[in-house]
Write a protein that holds these residues in place. Sequence first.
Motif, PDB file in Angstrom:
ATOM      1  N   GLY A  89       0.730  -1.359   0.172  1.00 26.19           N
ATOM      2  CA  GLY A  89       0.176  -0.033   0.031  1.00 26.19           C
ATOM      3  C   GLY A  89       0.895   1.361  -0.151  1.00 26.19           C
ATOM      4  N   ALA A  90       2.186   1.272   0.107  1.00 23.59           N
ATOM      5  CA  ALA A  90       3.224   2.217   0.312  1.00 23.59           C
ATOM      6  C   ALA A  90       2.788   3.417   1.104  1.00 23.59           C
ATOM      7  N   ASP A  91       1.638   3.560   1.584  1.00 23.29           N
ATOM      8  CA  ASP A  91       1.266   4.737   2.434  1.00 23.29           C
ATOM      9  C   ASP A  91       0.256   3.797   3.522  1.00 23.29           C
ATOM     10  N   GLY A  92      -0.216   2.655   3.173  1.00 26.98           N
ATOM     11  CA  GLY A  92      -1.218   1.970   4.025  1.00 26.98           C
ATOM     12  C   GLY A  92      -2.689   2.265   3.631  1.00 26.98           C
ATOM     13  N   GLY A  93      -2.807   3.249   2.573  1.00 23.11           N
ATOM     14  CA  GLY A  93      -4.118   3.627   2.017  1.00 23.11           C
ATOM     15  C   GLY A  93      -4.643   2.883   0.774  1.00 23.11           C
ATOM     16  N   GLN A  94      -5.449   3.473   0.125  1.00 21.15           N
ATOM     17  CA  GLN A  94      -5.882   2.614  -0.962  1.00 21.15           C
ATOM     18  C   GLN A  94      -4.698   2.337  -1.926  1.00 21.15           C
ATOM     19  N   ARG A  95      -4.836   1.113  -2.832  1.00 25.75           N
ATOM     20  CA  ARG A  95      -3.682   0.704  -3.554  1.00 25.75           C
ATOM     21  C   ARG A  95      -4.207   1.076  -4.951  1.00 25.75           C
ATOM     22  N   HIS A  96      -3.391   1.761  -5.897  1.00 26.24           N
ATOM     23  CA  HIS A  96      -3.635   1.796  -7.190  1.00 26.24           C
ATOM     24  C   HIS A  96      -2.237   1.648  -7.914  1.00 26.24           C
ATOM     25  N   VAL A  97      -2.361   1.163  -9.109  1.00 26.30           N
ATOM     26  CA  VAL A  97      -1.193   0.848 -10.100  1.00 26.30           C
ATOM     27  C   VAL A  97      -1.505   1.235 -11.354  1.00 26.30           C
ATOM     28  N   VAL A  98      -0.808   2.277 -11.991  1.00 26.95           N
ATOM     29  CA  VAL A  98      -0.958   2.685 -13.397  1.00 26.95           C
ATOM     30  C   VAL A  98       0.066   1.588 -14.351  1.00 26.95           C
ATOM     31  N   THR A  99      -0.686   0.839 -15.140  1.00 32.22           N
ATOM     32  CA  THR A  99       0.024   0.066 -16.168  1.00 32.22           C
ATOM     33  C   THR A  99      -0.649  -0.268 -17.224  1.00 32.22           C
ATOM     34  N   ASN A 100      -0.012  -0.619 -18.465  1.00 36.30           N
ATOM     35  CA  ASN A 100      -0.608  -1.076 -19.662  1.00 36.30           C
ATOM     36  C   ASN A 100      -0.242  -2.547 -20.062  1.00 36.30           C
ATOM     37  N   ASP A 101       0.597  -3.096 -18.869  1.00 41.20           N
ATOM     38  CA  ASP A 101       0.854  -4.519 -19.381  1.00 41.20           C
ATOM     39  C   ASP A 101      -0.174  -5.295 -18.649  1.00 41.20           C
ATOM     40  N   ARG A 102      -0.571  -6.113 -19.218  1.00 42.12           N
ATOM     41  CA  ARG A 102      -1.726  -6.997 -19.248  1.00 42.12           C
ATOM     42  C   ARG A 102      -1.560  -8.251 -18.220  1.00 42.12           C
ATOM     43  N   PRO A 103      -0.312  -8.881 -18.237  1.00 37.81           N
ATOM     44  CA  PRO A 103       0.046  -9.785 -17.240  1.00 37.81           C
ATOM     45  C   PRO A 103       0.184  -9.382 -15.884  1.00 37.81           C
ATOM     46  N   LEU A 104       0.756  -7.860 -15.772  1.00 45.02           N
ATOM     47  CA  LEU A 104       1.050  -7.465 -14.662  1.00 45.02           C
ATOM     48  C   LEU A 104      -0.164  -6.935 -14.026  1.00 45.02           C
ATOM     49  N   ALA A 105      -1.239  -6.571 -14.930  1.00 47.40           N
ATOM     50  CA  ALA A 105      -2.562  -6.002 -14.307  1.00 47.40           C
ATOM     51  C   ALA A 105      -3.292  -7.202 -13.825  1.00 47.40           C
ATOM     52  N   THR A 106      -3.141  -8.294 -14.326  1.00 45.32           N
ATOM     53  CA  THR A 106      -3.897  -9.538 -13.945  1.00 45.32           C
ATOM     54  C   THR A 106      -3.456  -9.623 -12.665  1.00 45.32           C
ATOM     55  N   ARG A 107      -2.065  -9.788 -12.648  1.00 49.48           N
ATOM     56  CA  ARG A 107      -1.475 -10.202 -11.150  1.00 49.48           C
ATOM     57  C   ARG A 107      -2.027  -9.078 -10.073  1.00 49.48           C
ATOM     58  N   LEU A 108      -2.045  -7.990 -10.406  1.00 49.88           N
ATOM     59  CA  LEU A 108      -2.462  -6.782  -9.279  1.00 49.88           C
ATOM     60  C   LEU A 108      -3.921  -6.936  -9.001  1.00 49.88           C
ATOM     61  N   ARG A 109      -4.615  -7.243 -10.025  1.00 46.99           N
ATOM     62  CA  ARG A 109      -6.267  -7.466  -9.791  1.00 46.99           C
ATOM     63  C   ARG A 109      -6.494  -8.677  -8.827  1.00 46.99           C
ATOM     64  N   GLU A 110      -5.583  -9.487  -9.087  1.00 43.33           N
ATOM     65  CA  GLU A 110      -5.771 -11.006  -8.133  1.00 43.33           C
ATOM     66  C   GLU A 110      -5.454 -10.735  -6.751  1.00 43.33           C
ATOM     67  N   ARG A 111      -4.611  -9.552  -6.396  1.00 42.76           N
ATOM     68  CA  ARG A 111      -4.273  -9.421  -5.322  1.00 42.76           C
ATOM     69  C   ARG A 111      -5.083  -8.053  -4.574  1.00 42.76           C
ATOM     70  N   GLY A 112      -6.213  -7.834  -5.368  1.00 40.93           N
ATOM     71  CA  GLY A 112      -7.080  -6.764  -4.991  1.00 40.93           C
ATOM     72  C   GLY A 112      -6.687  -5.344  -5.071  1.00 40.93           C
ATOM     73  N   VAL A 113      -5.557  -5.060  -6.160  1.00 41.87           N
ATOM     74  CA  VAL A 113      -5.105  -3.663  -6.328  1.00 41.87           C
ATOM     75  C   VAL A 113      -6.132  -3.200  -7.419  1.00 41.87           C
ATOM     76  N   ARG A 114      -6.456  -1.768  -7.431  1.00 40.64           N
ATOM     77  CA  ARG A 114      -7.145  -1.103  -8.577  1.00 40.64           C
ATOM     78  C   ARG A 114      -6.333  -1.010  -9.587  1.00 40.64           C
ATOM     79  N   VAL A 115      -6.333  -1.121 -10.695  1.00 38.29           N
ATOM     80  CA  VAL A 115      -5.494  -0.948 -11.977  1.00 38.29           C
ATOM     81  C   VAL A 115      -6.039  -0.090 -12.644  1.00 38.29           C
ATOM     82  N   ILE A 116      -5.176   1.035 -13.096  1.00 32.35           N
ATOM     83  CA  ILE A 116      -5.270   2.164 -14.075  1.00 32.35           C
ATOM     84  C   ILE A 116      -4.762   1.845 -15.260  1.00 32.35           C
ATOM     85  N   GLY A 117      -5.601   2.025 -16.337  1.00 39.89           N
ATOM     86  CA  GLY A 117      -4.824   1.680 -17.734  1.00 39.89           C
ATOM     87  C   GLY A 117      -5.580   2.337 -18.788  1.00 39.89           C
TER      88      GLY A 117
END
Length: 129
Positions: A89-117
Amino acid sequence: MTTVVLDTNALMMPVECGVRVFEELDRVVVGAEPVTPAAVVDELERLSESNGAEGTAASVGLDLAGRCRVVETTASYADDAVVELAETGADGGQRHVVTNDRPLATRLRERGVRVIGLRGENTLAVTEP
């Protein structure tokens, strides 16, 4: 403030996709604080040494990384470092990641992370996990 992690291709989007990343980020996440792992900066440095479009995009990305808080992680591989930051969470708050990498986005969503693409030609959108 919401911490938003930017990966390598997010920082290369202005050249590769014509996306004004920080303007779009401000539009989709109010009060976003951009962070990037040191491993992403290292990857951009390596890529910027190559010729052609990828080298140019990486050089621009490296400049844009200067607008982010650079965070050390235990992972040396850029994608793993992004996941590590997103999971902590880098700051203990909401978790977001900006990526256009599909495999990475899938990994992140599986971990409950909001993906911005990329959505459409040059806009970003949030995908809920």
